[in-house]
Design a protein around this motif. Structure first.
Motif, PDB file in Angstrom:
ATOM      1  N   SER A  95       0.852  -1.178   0.000  1.00 11.17           N
ATOM      2  CA  SER A  95       0.000   0.000   0.000  1.00 11.17           C
ATOM      3  C   SER A  95       0.892   1.233   0.000  1.00 11.17           C
ATOM      4  O   SER A  95       2.114   1.116   0.122  1.00 11.17           O
ATOM      5  N   ASP A  96       0.271   2.411  -0.160  1.00 10.19           N
ATOM      6  CA  ASP A  96       0.997   3.682  -0.197  1.00 10.19           C
ATOM      7  C   ASP A  96       2.162   3.648  -1.186  1.00 10.19           C
ATOM      8  O   ASP A  96       3.309   3.946  -0.814  1.00 10.19           O
ATOM      9  N   ASP A  97       1.895   3.254  -2.413  1.00  5.32           N
ATOM     10  CA  ASP A  97       2.922   3.198  -3.464  1.00  5.32           C
ATOM     11  C   ASP A  97       4.119   2.343  -3.064  1.00  5.32           C
ATOM     12  O   ASP A  97       5.264   2.671  -3.379  1.00  5.32           O
ATOM     13  N   GLY A  98       3.872   1.308  -2.341  1.00  4.54           N
ATOM     14  CA  GLY A  98       4.970   0.408  -1.990  1.00  4.54           C
ATOM     15  C   GLY A  98       5.729   0.820  -0.745  1.00  4.54           C
ATOM     16  O   GLY A  98       6.699   0.183  -0.370  1.00  4.54           O
ATOM     17  N   ALA A  99       5.298   1.901  -0.066  1.00  2.00           N
ATOM     18  CA  ALA A  99       5.991   2.330   1.140  1.00  2.00           C
ATOM     19  C   ALA A  99       5.674   1.403   2.314  1.00  2.00           C
ATOM     20  O   ALA A  99       6.412   1.317   3.282  1.00  2.00           O
ATOM     21  N   GLU A 132      13.031  -3.949  -4.892  1.00  2.00           N
ATOM     22  CA  GLU A 132      11.907  -3.160  -5.368  1.00  2.00           C
ATOM     23  C   GLU A 132      10.650  -3.685  -4.678  1.00  2.00           C
ATOM     24  O   GLU A 132      10.497  -4.896  -4.508  1.00  2.00           O
TER      25      GLU A 132
END
Lengths: 395, 374
Positions: A266-270, A291
């Motif tokens: 979630s949160d662009d991968g954060a 990544e």
């Protein structure tokens, strides 16, 4: 005191913050074939207090002895202030060394102990006198100059040992577990004294210990070693809050570790969602090397510091636990020992540290923590074939 | 209720020197009592008198209400782990045999299976299962210490005397064993009398703390009582961290005393005396000191120079320098705190957290200078 500081500023060629020591690809193999350290590299900034820490046999003392030149190294280089000293004789290295139990000259009095090394430096008499009087003042040794070492307290011996080394104005001072055998109260006092002296002299200190609270108390920079390799080198804040490996997370400070599988991002991968035996949790993926997309489906543990967990249901992650023990420690809050029950019959022990004194009612409690304090640990250790459960979480 | 251990007016000399003076102490059934004190204060000698290895000059030891004066060491039936554990383990027998020996020597009648089970449980609890078949000389100091501990615990005596049983363990293992020690104590429900020099451990483990100084009992109480309401300056200095200054009382009110110190005048709480013009010591715990903007509302405030801060993970320790004297004070804040860069900063603390002691110690010879050095 101010004069001591000023003099060191003038004496050094570089600025505070430059690297004064560079260790590159250092390897030491002992004659019996033991690989004590293997291709380790790290640097130390000028004026820093650097602590080498790790379990016994990790190679921290070998690293220290390689810096001082106690034996020839097998490979790699040691650079001091830009000069390669790998093959330089010990006494030409401009490095001071303070031993465990200090090893003062028993037949010389305090002043003679301090002057001993100076007399071989061939300095102008006025310079010798200035250094001796500066050091005795800073170390608060004025009334003790004629005493024999056996008449000194442990604290006074430490100050004489430090004075004896610092009077030579070395570029680097190495300390090999100098507080090893002292009782608790004395050790705490000497740690503070050492910090005070370091702050006044701004000499670069390299200190070896296996005691992680000492490392956290003393260090600007911590180098965590394990089995001849470096697990992580960084500020105490980095090592504590951004541990590079699970080994570091558990060796420096306490950690609660959860193992599980990444099931989403979630949160662009954060952040990552991690499925564990105890439910689904959100953890920070900020310090991962991979990544974000690559970690979905992977088994990655995360750690949470016990003092970042609260008695709260109002957090991004919550967990209901059985209370095993409540330890109220005056002056240091409360430590809760909890047990979480998994979906199958697994259980996990959990620690929580609260700043306030609390005494929870009942047999269970719900604790909570936010994703930002849950650190994902992609690597167990720099040492290959280390098992998280057995080697890191066990003894 | 009869105390498991009662020490009454005990005096003991060793090699013509008095090592214990008029010691009085009670440990109840199932109580975890920790004895804390500087080295040479008589801690180990107290344990040896109770177990019967030293004979007191005068006074009594009662075990479960019975006068133990005439009882031999085995008759006292006390489990004990002393510092000289290397000498008590059998070098030619395995760890398992060493532990079984503890059981065979006692009168307990249990079968072989029960014995095996007890031994295995203890080995696991003490994290030395791997050493079961090894001989003691092959083990590290910390492992040997745990074998000796297992050998005594397996007897499940109603009274256990433990002389710093975790001293030789490395940091991580010590922390883990502290927690196990509480669990073991809960399981056995025995009276524990435990000696250590490690405060942190003492404050964590103890139901009751005893502070010894120079052979005398300074104070007995819960960890919280000793930490927050010390009877003497010695206890205040010895238990936990404190900043301390010489002080002279100049004015007393109902529950406050104004004292003169190198920091200037401070408003303090009198702990053991209300006289004016009395010389003594004032102490302030580092965690009770506020720094920066929170400081101004406090009863006592001082301008100091920041000297450096140490982030320790759970807390930040801030050193500040007192103008003129150059001496340092320590302030502890939870979590990570940064002191703004400035020449000076204000620190402050309340009168309730400023303790003034007219009486320094139960021992007459203690001077304020000694206490500043603790």
């Amino acid at each position: 005191m101010a004069t001591a500081k000023k003099r060191n500023d003038e004496q050094t060629d570089g600025e505070k913050g430059d690297a004064i020591v560079e260790v590159r690809d250092l390897t030491k193999v002992y004659p019996d074939g033991t690989v004590a350290v293997e291709e380790i590299s790290f640097s130390i900034d000028r004026g820093d207090f650097c602590v080498l820490i790790g379990p016994s046999g990790c190679g921290k003392s070998t690293t220290l002895h390689s810096m001082v030149g106690k034996f020839p190294v097998t490979g790699g280089t040691v650079t001091l202030d830009g000069e390669d000293i790998t093959d330089t004789e010990t006494h030409e290295r401009d490095i001071g060394l303070v031993f465990q139990d200090f090893q003062l000259f028993p037949h010389l009095d305090v002043e003679e102990n301090i002057r001993y090394g100076l007399e071989r430096l061939d300095l102008p008499a006025a310079e010798v006198e200035r250094r001796v009087s500066d050091l005795t003042a800073t170390m608060q040794l004025e009334g003790l100059l004629e005493r024999a070492p056996e008449e000194l307290s442990a604290g006074q011996k430490q100050r004489v040992a430090l004075a004896r080394s610092l009077v030579l104005e070395p570029k680097l001072l190495l300390l090999d577990e100098p507080l090893g055998d002292m009782d608790y109260k004395l050790q705490k006092r000497m740690e503070r004294e050492l910090l005070r002296i370091h702050r006044e002299f701004e000499t670069t200190f390299v200190y070896v210990t296996h005691d992680q609270t000492q490392a956290m108390r003393l260090a600007d920079q911590i180098v965590v070693m394990n089995d001849g390799k470096i697990e992580q080198s960084g500020t105490s804040h980095e090592v504590y809050n951004e541990p590079a490996t699970a080994f570091v997370a558990t060796f420096v400070g306490d950690s609660d570790i959860f193992t599980g599988t990444v099931v989403g991002l979630s949160d662009d991968g954060a952040r990552a969602r991690i499925e564990t035996e105890y439910g689904r949790f959100l953890a920070s993926a900020a310090n991962l090397e991979s990544e974000p997309a690559e970690i979905v489906g992977a088994e990655i543990p995360f750690s949470v510091r016990p003092q970042y967990i609260e008695l709260s249901e109002d957090k991004e992650n919550t967990l209901k636990c059985e209370i095993l023990d409540v330890i109220n420690q005056p002056g240091a809050g409360t430590q809760l020992l909890l047990k979480a029950h998994g979906e199958t019959d697994v259980v996990s022990d959990l620690q929580v540290k609260l700043n306030e004194q609390v005494d929870p009612d009942g047999e269970t409690v719900t604790v909570g923590w936010d994703a930002e304090v849950a650190t994902m640990l992609e690597r167990t250790s720099v040492v290959p074939d280390i098992d998280l459960e057995k080697d890191v979480l066990g003894e | 209720m009869t105390a498991a251990i009662r020490v009454d007016s005990l005096d003991l000399s060793f090699r013509n020197e008095t090592v214990l003076r008029d010691v009085n102490l009670e440990v109840d059934d199932g109580e975890f009592c920790v004895v804390l004190g500087p080295s040479g204060s008589g801690k180990s000698m107290l344990l040896k008198s109770i177990v019967g290895l030293e004979t007191p000059d005068s006074g009594w030891v009662f075990l479960d209400g019975e006068d133990a004066s005439e009882l031999s060491v085995p008759e006292r039936n006390i489990g004990f782990v002393f510092q000289e554990f290397e000498e008590t383990l059998f070098p030619h027998r395995s760890v398992e045999e060493n532990i079984a020996f503890g059981l065979e020597q006692s009168d307990i009648d249990i079968d072989g299976d029960e014995m095996d089970r007890r031994i295995d449980d203890l080995l696991e609890l003490l994290a030395i299962s791997d050493t079961k078949d090894d001989a003691p000389p092959e083990l590290s100091g910390g492992q040997q210490q745990r074998v000796e501990l297992a050998r005594q615990l397996v007897r499940r005596c109603g009274i256990m005397l433990l002389d710093d049983p975790l001293a030789d363990l490395d940091y991580k293992l010590q922390k883990r064993m502290e927690i196990e020690m509480r669990r073991i104590h809960d399981d056995l429900d025995s009276a524990f009398l435990y000696v250590t020099h490690n405060q942190d451990q003492a404050l964590k483990l103890a139901d009751k703390l005893v502070v010894l100084n120079d052979g005398r009992v300074e104070q007995v109480g819960t960890p919280s009582e000793l930490y927050h309401e010390p009877d003497s300056a010695f206890v205040a200095r010895f238990i936990g961290d404190s900043n301390a200054f010489k002080a002279t009382s100049v004015e007393t009110t109902a529950d406050r005393v104004r004292v003169e110190t190198e920091l200037g005048a401070l408003l303090a709480t009198p702990m053991n005396g209300m006289a004016t013009d009395a010389e003594g010591l004032v102490t302030i715990r580092p965690e009770h000191i506020a720094i920066g903007k929170d400081a101004s509302a406090k009863d006592n405030t001082v301008e100091v120079a920041p000297a450096g801060e140490t982030y320790m993970g759970e807390t930040t320790e801030i050193a500040v320098e007192i103008p003129d004297s150059g001496r340092q004070m320590i302030v502890v804040e939870p979590g990570q705190t940064t002191v703004p860069e400035a020449e000076t900063v204000q620190i402050g603390w309340d009168a309730t957290d400023t303790q003034f002691f007219e009486k320094l110690s139960v021992t007459e010879t203690v001077r304020t200078d000694d206490l500043l050095e603790i």
